[in-house]
Design a protein around this motif. Structure first.
Motif, mmCIF file in Angstrom:
data_model
loop_
_atom_site.group_PDB
_atom_site.id
_atom_site.type_symbol
_atom_site.label_atom_id
_atom_site.label_comp_id
_atom_site.label_asym_id
_atom_site.label_seq_id
_atom_site.Cartn_x
_atom_site.Cartn_y
_atom_site.Cartn_z
ATOM 1 N N HIS A 30 0.932 -1.432 0.179
ATOM 2 C CA HIS A 30 0.085 -0.019 0.000
ATOM 3 C C HIS A 30 0.857 1.320 -0.182
ATOM 4 O O HIS A 30 0.405 2.444 -0.733
ATOM 5 N N LYS A 31 1.785 1.275 0.704
ATOM 6 C CA LYS A 31 2.835 2.488 0.754
ATOM 7 C C LYS A 31 3.622 2.834 -0.546
ATOM 8 O O LYS A 31 3.508 3.892 -1.311
ATOM 9 N N TYR A 34 0.788 3.862 -2.929
ATOM 10 C CA TYR A 34 0.314 5.249 -2.612
ATOM 11 C C TYR A 34 1.321 6.408 -3.169
ATOM 12 O O TYR A 34 0.863 7.326 -3.887
ATOM 13 N N PHE A 35 2.752 6.188 -3.066
ATOM 14 C CA PHE A 35 3.474 7.204 -3.479
ATOM 15 C C PHE A 35 3.666 7.185 -4.795
ATOM 16 O O PHE A 35 4.107 8.066 -5.718
ATOM 17 N N ARG A 38 0.496 8.955 -6.094
ATOM 18 C CA ARG A 38 0.861 10.264 -5.643
ATOM 19 C C ARG A 38 1.941 11.256 -6.562
ATOM 20 O O ARG A 38 1.563 12.272 -7.027
ATOM 21 N N ILE A 42 -0.280 13.955 -7.941
ATOM 22 C CA ILE A 42 0.244 14.997 -6.982
ATOM 23 C C ILE A 42 -0.448 15.537 -5.706
ATOM 24 O O ILE A 42 -0.040 15.383 -4.567
ATOM 25 N N HIS A 44 -2.856 15.181 -2.310
ATOM 26 C CA HIS A 44 -3.186 13.880 -1.617
ATOM 27 C C HIS A 44 -4.815 13.314 -1.758
ATOM 28 O O HIS A 44 -4.839 12.139 -1.842
ATOM 29 N N ALA A 47 -4.646 11.329 -4.500
ATOM 30 C CA ALA A 47 -3.985 10.045 -4.489
ATOM 31 C C ALA A 47 -4.777 8.956 -3.499
ATOM 32 O O ALA A 47 -4.840 7.601 -3.809
ATOM 33 N N ASP A 48 -5.522 9.474 -2.519
ATOM 34 C CA ASP A 48 -6.308 8.783 -1.596
ATOM 35 C C ASP A 48 -7.518 7.928 -2.228
ATOM 36 O O ASP A 48 -7.693 6.826 -2.310
ATOM 37 N N MET A 51 -6.092 5.387 -4.768
ATOM 38 C CA MET A 51 -5.314 4.379 -4.076
ATOM 39 C C MET A 51 -6.524 3.220 -3.594
ATOM 40 O O MET A 51 -6.378 2.176 -3.685
ATOM 41 N N GLN A 52 -7.561 3.691 -3.032
ATOM 42 C CA GLN A 52 -8.594 2.899 -2.589
ATOM 43 C C GLN A 52 -9.318 2.274 -3.665
ATOM 44 O O GLN A 52 -9.625 1.023 -3.590
ATOM 45 N N ASN A 53 -9.613 3.006 -4.854
ATOM 46 C CA ASN A 53 -10.110 2.389 -6.131
ATOM 47 C C ASN A 53 -9.245 1.209 -6.517
ATOM 48 O O ASN A 53 -9.631 0.293 -7.006
ATOM 49 N N PHE A 55 -7.233 -0.676 -4.851
ATOM 50 C CA PHE A 55 -7.106 -1.834 -3.897
ATOM 51 C C PHE A 55 -8.489 -2.631 -4.070
ATOM 52 O O PHE A 55 -8.619 -3.715 -3.843
ATOM 53 N N ILE B 7 9.857 4.854 2.579
ATOM 54 C CA ILE B 7 10.011 3.968 1.248
ATOM 55 C C ILE B 7 11.449 4.501 0.560
ATOM 56 O O ILE B 7 12.235 3.844 0.544
ATOM 57 N N ASN B 11 11.918 10.818 -1.111
ATOM 58 C CA ASN B 11 10.479 11.140 -1.600
ATOM 59 C C ASN B 11 10.002 12.269 -0.720
ATOM 60 O O ASN B 11 10.000 12.241 0.484
ATOM 61 N N PHE B 13 7.036 13.895 -0.663
ATOM 62 C CA PHE B 13 5.436 14.022 -0.337
ATOM 63 C C PHE B 13 5.219 13.642 1.055
ATOM 64 O O PHE B 13 5.656 12.633 1.554
ATOM 65 N N MET B 14 4.342 14.287 1.653
ATOM 66 C CA MET B 14 3.769 13.913 2.943
ATOM 67 C C MET B 14 2.335 13.599 2.997
ATOM 68 O O MET B 14 1.628 13.832 2.121
ATOM 69 N N TYR B 19 -2.865 8.650 8.309
ATOM 70 C CA TYR B 19 -3.562 8.210 7.395
ATOM 71 C C TYR B 19 -3.403 6.777 6.893
ATOM 72 O O TYR B 19 -4.635 6.201 6.584
ATOM 73 N N PHE B 20 -2.120 6.156 6.721
ATOM 74 C CA PHE B 20 -2.190 4.663 6.342
ATOM 75 C C PHE B 20 -2.723 3.793 7.300
ATOM 76 O O PHE B 20 -3.230 2.579 6.711
ATOM 77 N N VAL B 23 -6.516 4.450 6.287
ATOM 78 C CA VAL B 23 -6.846 4.028 4.809
ATOM 79 C C VAL B 23 -7.105 2.357 4.997
ATOM 80 O O VAL B 23 -8.020 1.719 4.395
ATOM 81 N N ILE B 27 -10.216 0.327 3.864
ATOM 82 C CA ILE B 27 -10.319 -0.479 2.680
ATOM 83 C C ILE B 27 -10.359 -1.982 3.003
ATOM 84 O O ILE B 27 -11.279 -2.610 2.403
ATOM 85 N N ARG B 30 -14.035 -2.281 3.768
ATOM 86 C CA ARG B 30 -14.961 -2.437 2.614
ATOM 87 C C ARG B 30 -14.856 -3.650 1.845
ATOM 88 O O ARG B 30 -15.916 -4.131 1.446
#
Lengths: 181, 138
Positions: A30-31, A34-35, A38, A42, A44, A47-48, A51-53, A55, B7, B11, B13-14, B19-20, B23, B27, B30
């Motif tokens: 997942h990480k 995600y990146f 992202r 660009i 967030h 990207a959220d 990512m959900q779609n 998975f 990772i 990188n 981006f924050m 968040y992780f 999420v 997921i 769901r």
């Protein structure tokens, strides 16, 4: 370490217990996913969503996953396609061209809100945003994800030779941008 | 905004705090909601909208039938009367003979016509009582 779990182990676990298998898959990828997303979309919140779609699609289609490709490239392919669709949607909504979209990301406060890089990283980000779509994808997958050209070929459905050429051009353009700014 | 990616060191981006974790929970909830304990998709959940629609249609039909019956009770009486009158003028022996003529297999499939007549005579069953029984079933 969840990253050390092999794809084979994940798929075997999935056969006996779907939820456990999927949970292992999610933990491993997942990480990274995600990146990867992202860097394409660009922002967030985009990207959220992507990512959900991604998975959920993985979950819905994992039964039909064929081992002709690796799990790794299969997931990256889904994520990349979803992310590209999101970018296209944003372009259609805003009526901006690709170049204008890059400008938008470069100057927008939203783009900077979640950006924690120093000045050099900011320049690199802006240089990448200036690249054509395909070169941007290839550069990101090579530079950040350290993906092999053979795997990238499966993700982007492009020949290895074309990918090497794209990466070469991307690096050249980024160097030119950094030298001139 | 402190959960920076581990990772890759470069990188930039924050993501929002936790968040992780959030999420992941979202997921997995769901996806787990879409299967039953044996790992198959829950048919009841999938068919729930269709089942609800069917139930609503059945309920509507029952209510409509009840209302119509309450509003127009003479409708059934008329039907019953016509049916009774019709059967009153029919001779049972003639009816059985006609049926036998029209469909020879009818006789062989069930019982012999003479047996029916003998049975009715022995039991002293009149045509009116048959009509009553039929009307009760209606």
């Amino acid at each position: 370490m969840k990253e050390d779990i092999t794809d084979h182990h994940i798929l075997e676990e999935y056969k006996t217990n779907r939820e456990n298998g999927f949970s292992l898959l999610f933990e491993k990828y997942h990480k990274k996913i995600y990146f990867h997303i992202r860097r394409i979309v660009i922002l967030h919140h985009d990207a959220d969503d992507v990512m959900q779609n991604t998975f959920i699609k993985v979950w819905n289609n994992l039964d039909g996953f064929r081992k002709e490709s690796s799990l790794y490239t299969w997931i990256y392919r889904i994520a990349t396609n979803e992310a590209i669709s999101m970018v296209k949607r944003r372009k259609n909504e805003s009526g901006l061209s690709l170049d204008n979209m890059s400008e938008y990301f470069m100057i927008s406060k939203e783009g900077d809100k979640w950006f924690d890089g120093d000045e050099a990283e900011r320049k690199l980000r802006n240089a990448i945003l200036k690249l054509p779509d395909k070169q941007k994808l290839v550069f990101n997958l090579k530079y950040y994800d350290d993906m092999k050209y053979e795997d990238m070929s499966r993700v982007l459905n492009t020949s290895v030779g074309a990918l090497k050429a794209s990466y070469h051009h991307a690096v050249k353009k980024i160097e030119d941008y950094l030298n001139s700014n | 905004m402190t959960d920076r990616s581990k990772i890759k060191d470069n990188n930039p981006f924050m993501v929002p705090d936790n968040y992780f974790d959030e999420v992941k929970e979202d997921i997995l909830n769901r996806t787990s909601g879409k299967i039953s304990k044996n790992g198959k998709k829950n048919i009841v959940k999938l068919l729930k909208p269709a089942l609800m629609l069917a139930a609503a249609m059945v309920a509507f039909a029952i209510i409509s039938y009840t209302v119509l019956k309450l509003l127009f009770p003479e409708h059934d009486q008329a039907k019953e009367l016509n049916y009774t009158e019709f059967l009153y003028h029919v001779d049972e022996v003639e009816l059985i003979e006609k049926l036998t003529e029209q469909n020879g297999s009818y006789n062989s499939m069930f019982v012999d016509t003479d047996e029916i007549i003998i049975y009715l005579l022995e039991q002293d069953i009149e045509i009116e009582s048959i009509v009553e029984l039929l009307n009760q079933e209606i």
